[in-house]
Design a protein around this motif. Structure first.
Motif, short mmCIF file in Angstrom:
data_model
loop_
_atom_site.label_atom_id
_atom_site.label_comp_id
_atom_site.label_asym_id
_atom_site.label_seq_id
_atom_site.Cartn_x
_atom_site.Cartn_y
_atom_site.Cartn_z
N GLY A 115 -30.70 -14.01 -72.65
CA GLY A 115 -31.84 -14.87 -72.41
C GLY A 115 -32.03 -15.30 -70.97
O GLY A 115 -33.10 -15.76 -70.59
N GLU A 116 -31.00 -15.11 -70.15
CA GLU A 116 -31.10 -15.53 -68.75
C GLU A 116 -32.03 -14.61 -67.96
O GLU A 116 -32.22 -13.44 -68.28
CB GLU A 116 -29.71 -15.51 -68.09
CG GLU A 116 -28.84 -16.68 -68.46
CD GLU A 116 -27.55 -16.70 -67.65
OE1 GLU A 116 -26.65 -17.45 -68.01
OE2 GLU A 116 -27.45 -15.95 -66.65
N PHE A 117 -32.59 -15.18 -66.87
CA PHE A 117 -33.40 -14.44 -65.92
C PHE A 117 -32.45 -13.86 -64.87
O PHE A 117 -31.63 -14.57 -64.31
CB PHE A 117 -34.41 -15.39 -65.27
CG PHE A 117 -35.30 -14.74 -64.26
CD1 PHE A 117 -35.03 -14.82 -62.90
CD2 PHE A 117 -36.43 -14.05 -64.66
CE1 PHE A 117 -35.86 -14.23 -61.96
CE2 PHE A 117 -37.28 -13.46 -63.72
CZ PHE A 117 -36.99 -13.55 -62.37
N ILE A 118 -32.58 -12.57 -64.63
CA ILE A 118 -31.64 -11.86 -63.77
C ILE A 118 -32.36 -11.30 -62.55
O ILE A 118 -33.48 -10.78 -62.68
CB ILE A 118 -30.96 -10.73 -64.56
CG1 ILE A 118 -29.98 -11.32 -65.56
CG2 ILE A 118 -30.25 -9.74 -63.62
CD1 ILE A 118 -29.58 -10.37 -66.64
N THR A 119 -31.72 -11.40 -61.40
CA THR A 119 -32.24 -10.80 -60.18
C THR A 119 -31.18 -9.95 -59.53
O THR A 119 -30.05 -10.40 -59.33
CB THR A 119 -32.71 -11.87 -59.19
OG1 THR A 119 -33.80 -12.59 -59.77
CG2 THR A 119 -33.17 -11.23 -57.88
N ILE A 120 -31.54 -8.73 -59.19
CA ILE A 120 -30.67 -7.81 -58.45
C ILE A 120 -31.39 -7.47 -57.16
O ILE A 120 -32.59 -7.18 -57.17
CB ILE A 120 -30.39 -6.54 -59.27
CG1 ILE A 120 -29.66 -6.91 -60.57
CG2 ILE A 120 -29.58 -5.54 -58.46
CD1 ILE A 120 -29.56 -5.75 -61.56
N HIS A 159 -36.04 -7.75 -61.25
CA HIS A 159 -35.87 -8.91 -62.11
C HIS A 159 -35.91 -8.47 -63.58
O HIS A 159 -36.70 -7.59 -63.94
CB HIS A 159 -37.00 -9.93 -61.88
CG HIS A 159 -37.16 -10.35 -60.45
ND1 HIS A 159 -36.29 -11.22 -59.84
CD2 HIS A 159 -38.10 -10.02 -59.54
CE1 HIS A 159 -36.69 -11.41 -58.58
NE2 HIS A 159 -37.79 -10.70 -58.38
N ILE A 160 -35.07 -9.09 -64.37
CA ILE A 160 -35.11 -8.88 -65.82
C ILE A 160 -35.33 -10.24 -66.46
O ILE A 160 -34.52 -11.17 -66.26
CB ILE A 160 -33.80 -8.26 -66.34
CG1 ILE A 160 -33.49 -6.96 -65.61
CG2 ILE A 160 -33.90 -8.00 -67.85
CD1 ILE A 160 -32.15 -6.34 -65.99
N THR A 161 -36.40 -10.38 -67.21
CA THR A 161 -36.66 -11.63 -67.90
C THR A 161 -36.10 -11.55 -69.33
O THR A 161 -36.01 -10.45 -69.91
CB THR A 161 -38.16 -11.93 -67.97
OG1 THR A 161 -38.80 -10.87 -68.70
CG2 THR A 161 -38.77 -12.00 -66.58
N ALA A 162 -35.68 -12.69 -69.86
CA ALA A 162 -35.16 -12.78 -71.23
C ALA A 162 -34.13 -11.68 -71.49
O ALA A 162 -34.30 -10.85 -72.40
CB ALA A 162 -36.30 -12.71 -72.23
N SER A 163 -33.08 -11.66 -70.69
CA SER A 163 -32.11 -10.56 -70.76
C SER A 163 -31.48 -10.44 -72.15
O SER A 163 -31.35 -11.42 -72.90
CB SER A 163 -31.02 -10.76 -69.71
OG SER A 163 -30.37 -11.99 -69.91
#
Lengths: 114, 109
Positions: B16-21, B73-77
């Protein structure tokens, strides 16, 4: 399945032996790339073909390595007199060369040199 | 030769976390690619960017040409997003891609 197939999936060989890998790209693709990947690293460029012409070779590609794409379709990568440092995943990718080139990768051949 | 740096190298996130690479490169480019690699080697192209922003489902890729920087970015991982994400750049129209080392993402349920 991306449509790019590589054979074999795994190869175990003894140091000093020759190995050959094959890549069958998507049929209408005119570009074919070979990359090498070791654990924890991104793919490193080895060589590429446009149709049957080999357009560029990396300095990583020593004299023991040779690649061919005889009819502009499948390609082979041969490593002669393998060394333990050759152990890696060898990846093939193909594309239809345009300004918006998209690469399609095979699943790779995992080489282990004992 | 272009130097491609990715950060972080490893990332663990809760579902559920927002991810940034992040991806930075040293020399001007004609295109930047984001790819996903699952265990076993298979690599899938996610995006190709030359400017601006692209979105596909829960994935968003942006690029800032002036700053030589791109983000994925990945939303709602979700645990199925667990993979290695690789940034690759093309220096000019005809040169092969130069790859970063990748970011290993693990999403925990």
């Amino acid at each position: 399945d991306t449509g790019v197939s590589q054979d074999p999936r795994h190869k175990i060989t003894k140091r000093g032996q020759n190995v050959t890998f094959r890549c069958d790209p998507i049929s209408e693709h005119n570009r074919l790339y070979w990359y090498r990947q070791t654990l924890g690293q991104g793919p490193e460029f080895l060589t590429y073909f446009q149709n049957e012409a080999q357009l560029e070779k990396s300095r990583l590609l020593s004299d023991r390595f040779s690649a061919e794409r005889p009819k502009g379709s499948f390609s082979t990568l041969e490593i002669q007199r393998t060394e333990q440092g050759d152990s890696a995943m060898y990846l093939c990718a193909s594309s239809l060369w345009t300004k918006k080139e998209k690469l399609f990768f095979g699943s790779g051949t995992q080489l282990s040199v004992l | 030769k272009n130097e491609v740096e990715q950060s972080p190298q490893n990332l663990t996130a809760q579902e559920g976390e927002f991810i940034t690479i992040n991806c930075s490169y040293s020399v001007g480019i004609s295109a930047l690619h984001w790819l996903q690699q699952h265990p076993g080697g298979g690599i899938v192209s996610l995006f190709m960017l030359s400017s601006g922003k692209k979105k596909h489902g829960r994935l968003i890729a942006t690029i800032n040409i002036q700053e030589k920087h791109s983000s994925l970015h990945i939303t709602a991982s979700h645990p199925r997003d667990s993979a290695v994400y690789i940034c690759a750049v093309r220096n000019s129209g005809n040169t092969p891609l130069v790859f970063g080392k990748g970011t290993r993402l693990s999403v925990i349920a």
